[in-house]
Design a protein around this motif. Structure first.
Motif, short mmCIF file in Angstrom:
data_model
loop_
_atom_site.label_atom_id
_atom_site.label_comp_id
_atom_site.label_asym_id
_atom_site.label_seq_id
_atom_site.Cartn_x
_atom_site.Cartn_y
_atom_site.Cartn_z
N LYS A 321 -4.01 -9.29 33.35
CA LYS A 321 -4.85 -8.32 34.08
C LYS A 321 -4.16 -7.84 35.36
CE LYS A 321 -8.99 -6.36 33.93
NZ LYS A 321 -9.49 -5.66 32.74
N GLU A 325 -4.15 -3.50 36.10
CA GLU A 325 -5.58 -3.20 36.19
C GLU A 325 -6.29 -3.82 37.39
OE1 GLU A 325 -7.80 -3.67 32.55
OE2 GLU A 325 -6.01 -3.38 31.35
N SER A 432 -13.51 -5.60 37.84
CA SER A 432 -12.37 -5.02 37.13
C SER A 432 -12.16 -5.76 35.81
CB SER A 432 -11.10 -5.11 37.99
OG SER A 432 -10.84 -6.46 38.36
#
Length: 537
Positions: A321, A325, A432
């Motif tokens: 991640k 992102e 997120s």
């Protein structure tokens, strides 16, 4: 100078909140002869938006309206109190010289006790509202679940119109959210939703979860299904089987995340602080239904860890991640919010061990960080607990985690983590992450988790969902980087931006972007006519 400004800010903010609260909440104002109660910030602040309906309202409707206003006042006061506290604490963390900072800290400490006392009292009232609403929310949620179950289990599978759901090769939370998108369209168009389980890349999915339908199967479908391009197109309703691909952004559909059912809007607004999250929570509640043996396993884990309520939880998303992102957050950034929760929950702070359940895709690094001397010395009253996939083996490295993510044992462990996280009294994560958003949605599915969940990066959003829209209730003229607006203007919030509780980032109708104070806007809810729910409520 700075000290005086801070004192004035505190006095004004909480003085207004308390005055507002005692004048409008603690005293009865909803008599039978009272006029129609206003239901929004904008009406409370004198903005003329729409003439009231000339139709008379009955006693029951007036009662509901007055109850909604009372609850909105309490919720608003509590929310703004939390925003003020966050603002003040961020102010102290600024790079001030030591003399100024010392003076501010001394001055603040004199005001801090009454400040905390106000927050606790407001929290007590918010908790009381949630207790009052819990039974009605449970009934409403169960009715929605029963209607989804009925749609998914038609009396005749052959004649039922169908929607085949396809989704990409992505993470577990991502795939569940794609199924949720399909279910929204299925409810809106009154179609049975079918999922190709071969598309689910996690081994053991059917072993862990109840099937989405008990009555129908993919084997009964024709080999070809027409690609779905929106329910507004000609002859759509005559097509028996359509296929919904993941690469479609659903430009022609009204049935997206953050479009709540039209016939449930008023009920949800009275009973829940965040109607959008409640509705998405109901969708994910049906999708995320672990079998009893998984629930038993979760109870075993809790007993072994002695994880009894109250406890708080955190989800730390790292590994892949962080490539593009999301950014890296250390444990300290989670702890700030956990400490805040215990401070405003005086009973739990004094009477219980402060337990923190930790879930992460990088436990090998997160647990040593949480149990480091730095964290232990700074937070000596906190105990960090976790559950590993293989308890008799060392925690996996980041590379091993990514490689083994789709194995059955990893899926079972992740589902157990999700259940433990969503059952906690307070959750801190990152939106997120699909997992962070899913935890909060599951918390909302069984109650009101508006003040029980906190993201340290984004606000709640749903990929390919509707934008969150707000209306200005006051004029605002800010600095160069701010978004100035007049009362009545519509503003679209950019949820995928990091910002504190008291601030939002978005754009106005003219396309201008910038930040703005959240207490100067109110959320506007979008509704849709979900065909599958029309005959239920």
């Amino acid at each position: 100078m700075e000290t005086n400004v801070l004192k004035l800010f505190l006095a004004l903010s909480f003085g207004l909140n308390v005055t507002f609260f005692y004048n409008f909440v603690m005293f009865p104002y909803c008599s039978e002869k009272s006029p129609q109660a206003s239901l929004s910030k904008s009406q409370d602040r004198g903005i003329k938006l729409q003439a009231p309906s000339p139709m008379k309202i009955n006693k029951e409707q007036r009662k509901d309206q007055c109850l909604l206003r009372k609850r909105n006042l309490i919720r608003g006061a509590y929310s703004e109190a939390l925003q003020v506290r966050e603002f003040v604490r961020k102010y102290f963390r600024k790079d001030l010289n030591l003399t100024t900072k010392s003076a501010l800290q001394e001055d603040y400490s004199k005001n801090y006790l009454p400040f905390s006392d106000i927050v606790r009292k407001l929290k007590f009232l918010v908790d009381d509202i949630h207790r009052e609403s819990r039974n009605d929310l449970t009934i409403l949620g169960d009715q929605v679940q029963e209607r989804i179950r009925k749609l998914q289990n038609p009396s005749d599978c052959k004649t039922a119109k169908k929607l085949i759901c396809k989704f990409p090769h992505c993470g577990f939370g991502c795939q569940l959210h794609y199924i949720g998108k399909c279910l929204l369209v299925a409810l809106g168009t009154n179609r049975l939703m079918l999922v190709k389980y071969k598309s689910v890349h996690y081994k053991g999915f059917e072993k862990v979860f109840f099937p989405l339908t008990d009555a129908c199967s993919m084997e009964e479908l024709p080999k070809h299904a027409e690609e779905w391009n929106g329910e507004l197109l000609t002859n759509y309703h005559n097509i028996p089987v359509v296929s919904l691909s993941y690469h479609k952004r659903y430009p022609h559909t009204r049935f997206k995340a953050f479009a709540i059912p039209h016939n449930l809007e008023e009920k949800i607004k009275v009973l829940h602080d965040d109607p959008n999250s409640w509705w998405i929570g109901q969708i994910m509640r049906y999708v995320f239904r672990p079998k009893p043996w998984v629930t038993d396993k979760v109870q075993q884990i809790k007993r072994k860890l002695n994880l009894t309520r109250p406890y708080v939880s955190i989800h730390v998303r790292r590994t892949d991640k962080l490539h593009r992102e999301a950014r890296y957050f250390n444990i300290e950034e989670y702890m700030q919010h956990i400490v805040n929760w215990y401070e405003r929950d005086e009973e739990h702070a004094r009477s219980y061990t402060r337990k923190v359940y930790v879930a992460s895709d990088d436990l090998a690094n997160v647990i040593p960080d949480a149990r480091s001397n730095l964290i232990c010395n700074r937070y000596p009253d906190y105990e960090f607990l976790y559950h590993a996939v293989h308890e008799d083996k060392p925690l996996k490295s980041m590379t091993q985690i990514v490689q083994d993510r789709e194995e059955e044992a990893e899926l079972i462990s992740l589902v157990c983590d999700l259940m433990i996280l969503s059952q906690s009294d307070y959750f801190v994560g990152t939106y997120s992450s699909n997992i962070g958003r899913l935890v909060t949605q599951l918390m909302h599915s069984s109650g009101d988790a508006t003040f029980r969940s906190r993201s340290i990066d984004y606000r709640m959003f749903y990929y390919a969902g509707l934008p969150l829209t707000y209306r200005a209730v006051e004029d605002f003229s800010g600095e160069k980087e701010d978004l100035s607006f007049s009362a009545g203007e519509m503003i679209v919030l950019n949820a995928k931006k990091e910002c504190p509780l008291y601030k939002g980032i978005g754009r106005n109708e003219a396309g201008l972007h910038g930040s703005f104070p959240m207490h100067k806007v109110e959320e506007i809810f979008t509704t849709a006519q979900y065909q599958a729910l029309n005959d239920t409520f």
